[in-house]
Scaffold this active site. Structure first.
Site, PDB file in Angstrom:
ATOM      1  N   CYS A   1       0.785  -1.532   0.003  1.00 24.25           N
ATOM      2  CA  CYS A   1      -0.204   0.036  -0.190  1.00 24.25           C
ATOM      3  C   CYS A   1       0.629   1.514   0.032  1.00 24.25           C
ATOM      4  O   CYS A   1       1.021   1.391   0.928  1.00 24.25           O
ATOM      5  CB  CYS A   1      -1.083  -0.311   1.709  1.00 24.25           C
ATOM      6  SG  CYS A   1      -1.283   1.482   2.268  1.00 24.25           S
ATOM      7  N   GLU A   2       0.940   2.637  -0.809  1.00 25.35           N
ATOM      8  CA  GLU A   2       1.618   3.245  -1.011  1.00 25.35           C
ATOM      9  C   GLU A   2       2.051   4.485   0.457  1.00 25.35           C
ATOM     10  O   GLU A   2       2.122   5.233   0.117  1.00 25.35           O
ATOM     11  CB  GLU A   2       0.891   3.774  -2.187  1.00 25.35           C
ATOM     12  CG  GLU A   2      -0.047   4.650  -2.670  1.00 25.35           C
ATOM     13  CD  GLU A   2       0.240   4.992  -3.968  1.00 25.35           C
ATOM     14  OE1 GLU A   2      -1.156   5.891  -4.430  1.00 25.35           O
ATOM     15  OE2 GLU A   2       0.439   4.646  -4.738  1.00 25.35           O
ATOM     16  N   HIS A   3       0.058   4.321   1.331  1.00 23.72           N
ATOM     17  CA  HIS A   3      -0.453   4.995   1.830  1.00 23.72           C
ATOM     18  C   HIS A   3       0.586   4.076   3.473  1.00 23.72           C
ATOM     19  O   HIS A   3       0.792   5.494   4.033  1.00 23.72           O
ATOM     20  CB  HIS A   3      -1.476   4.922   2.251  1.00 23.72           C
ATOM     21  CG  HIS A   3      -2.414   5.651   1.141  1.00 23.72           C
ATOM     22  ND1 HIS A   3      -3.725   4.903   0.921  1.00 23.72           N
ATOM     23  CD2 HIS A   3      -2.066   6.480  -0.079  1.00 23.72           C
ATOM     24  CE1 HIS A   3      -3.565   5.540  -0.824  1.00 23.72           C
ATOM     25  NE2 HIS A   3      -3.031   6.692  -0.743  1.00 23.72           N
ATOM     26  N   HIS A   4       0.091   3.635   3.465  1.00 24.40           N
ATOM     27  CA  HIS A   4       0.794   3.016   4.780  1.00 24.40           C
ATOM     28  C   HIS A   4       1.639   2.439   4.187  1.00 24.40           C
ATOM     29  O   HIS A   4       2.939   2.143   5.424  1.00 24.40           O
ATOM     30  CB  HIS A   4      -0.023   1.834   5.443  1.00 24.40           C
ATOM     31  CG  HIS A   4      -0.985   2.758   5.934  1.00 24.40           C
ATOM     32  ND1 HIS A   4      -2.234   3.150   5.383  1.00 24.40           N
ATOM     33  CD2 HIS A   4      -1.773   3.609   6.534  1.00 24.40           C
ATOM     34  CE1 HIS A   4      -3.099   3.726   5.931  1.00 24.40           C
ATOM     35  NE2 HIS A   4      -2.759   4.493   6.617  1.00 24.40           N
TER      36      HIS A   4
ATOM     37  N   GLN B   1      -5.109  -1.048  -5.094  1.00 23.76           N
ATOM     38  CA  GLN B   1      -5.737  -1.668  -5.306  1.00 23.76           C
ATOM     39  C   GLN B   1      -6.297  -1.444  -6.608  1.00 23.76           C
ATOM     40  O   GLN B   1      -6.207  -1.585  -7.889  1.00 23.76           O
ATOM     41  CB  GLN B   1      -6.525  -2.700  -4.543  1.00 23.76           C
ATOM     42  CG  GLN B   1      -6.919  -3.775  -5.197  1.00 23.76           C
ATOM     43  CD  GLN B   1      -7.926  -4.561  -4.830  1.00 23.76           C
ATOM     44  OE1 GLN B   1      -7.663  -4.760  -3.439  1.00 23.76           O
ATOM     45  NE2 GLN B   1      -8.570  -5.545  -5.043  1.00 23.76           N
TER      46      GLN B   1
ATOM     47  N   HIS C   1      -5.638  -6.160   3.162  1.00 21.33           N
ATOM     48  CA  HIS C   1      -5.212  -5.207   2.712  1.00 21.33           C
ATOM     49  C   HIS C   1      -5.117  -5.065   4.880  1.00 21.33           C
ATOM     50  O   HIS C   1      -5.915  -5.003   5.551  1.00 21.33           O
ATOM     51  CB  HIS C   1      -5.690  -3.735   2.942  1.00 21.33           C
ATOM     52  CG  HIS C   1      -5.614  -3.915   1.296  1.00 21.33           C
ATOM     53  ND1 HIS C   1      -4.806  -2.663   0.387  1.00 21.33           N
ATOM     54  CD2 HIS C   1      -6.262  -4.773   0.446  1.00 21.33           C
ATOM     55  CE1 HIS C   1      -6.010  -2.588  -1.082  1.00 21.33           C
ATOM     56  NE2 HIS C   1      -6.444  -3.579  -0.881  1.00 21.33           N
TER      57      HIS C   1
ATOM     58  N   CYS D   1      -3.214  -2.962   6.198  1.00 22.01           N
ATOM     59  CA  CYS D   1      -3.593  -1.552   6.608  1.00 22.01           C
ATOM     60  C   CYS D   1      -4.854  -1.552   7.155  1.00 22.01           C
ATOM     61  O   CYS D   1      -5.212  -0.616   8.043  1.00 22.01           O
ATOM     62  CB  CYS D   1      -3.164  -0.091   5.911  1.00 22.01           C
ATOM     63  SG  CYS D   1      -4.120   0.124   3.827  1.00 22.01           S
TER      64      CYS D   1
END
Length: 185
Positions: A74-77, A115, A143, A145
């Protein structure tokens, strides 16, 4: 020590750990190597993955490769999401080597992702390579996250789909694909 290893050492210190303790001595190097592997898709190109593995065929019926396992971050976490992709296309004179479909999934999954974008990237790559009449991609993933932090929902699954060409234009074609992969409900 590589720059990436150095950053992992700083992360350990920032977390309050002692990077000199026995169990952590090689952790920055191992973490850097693992991250490079998990993000190896940045160093891959579609042309190299396909490597000419397109073969003449008179088949104009749906080709499906389903349950292709995928692992991404995940590019956020920077936490993993794990799932499977189902990829279909309708050939127009050429078919793609079977392993190449899985390799295309891996190339895009092995990048920092969300995704929704991953699903589109795979579909557009298959379309670009095959010039198919239509391409469909469904990804279902869990996920970390969502499971390990935040709302901590252990049974949540995210489903995304991208339909191009005939799969978008024809409800019948789309439904056939969804029924064949067992996702029509």
């Amino acid at each position: 020590m590589t720059e990436l290893s150095s950053h992992y050492q700083q992360i350990l210190v920032g977390l309050g750990e002692d990077p000199e303790r026995e169990g952590l001595l090689d952790t920055p190097k191992r973490a850097a190597k693992a991250m490079q592997y998990l993000c190896k898709g940045y160093g891959e190109r579609l042309e190299d993955i396909v490597n000419g593995a397109l073969f003449a065929s008179t088949n104009d019926e749906m080709v499906i490769v389903q349950d292709i396992e995928l692992y991404s971050l995940c590019e956020h976490h920077l936490l993993p999401f794990i799932g499977k992709a189902h990829v279909a296309y309708i050939p127009t004179g050429k078919v793609l080597g079977l392993s190449k479909v899985a390799r295309i999934v891996d190339m895009y999954a092995r990048r920092l992702q969300i995704q929704e974008n991953l699903t589109r990237q795979i579909a557009e790559a298959i379309q670009e390579v095959t010039r198919a009449a239509g391409v469909a991609v469904v990804i279902e993933a869990q996920h970390m996250c969502m499971k390990m932090r935040g709302v901590e929902k252990q049974n949540s699954v995210m489903n995304t789909s991208v339909m191009l060409g005939t799969f978008r234009e024809s409800c019948t074609t789309r439904m056939e694909f969804l029924q064949l992969i067992g996702r029509s409900h």
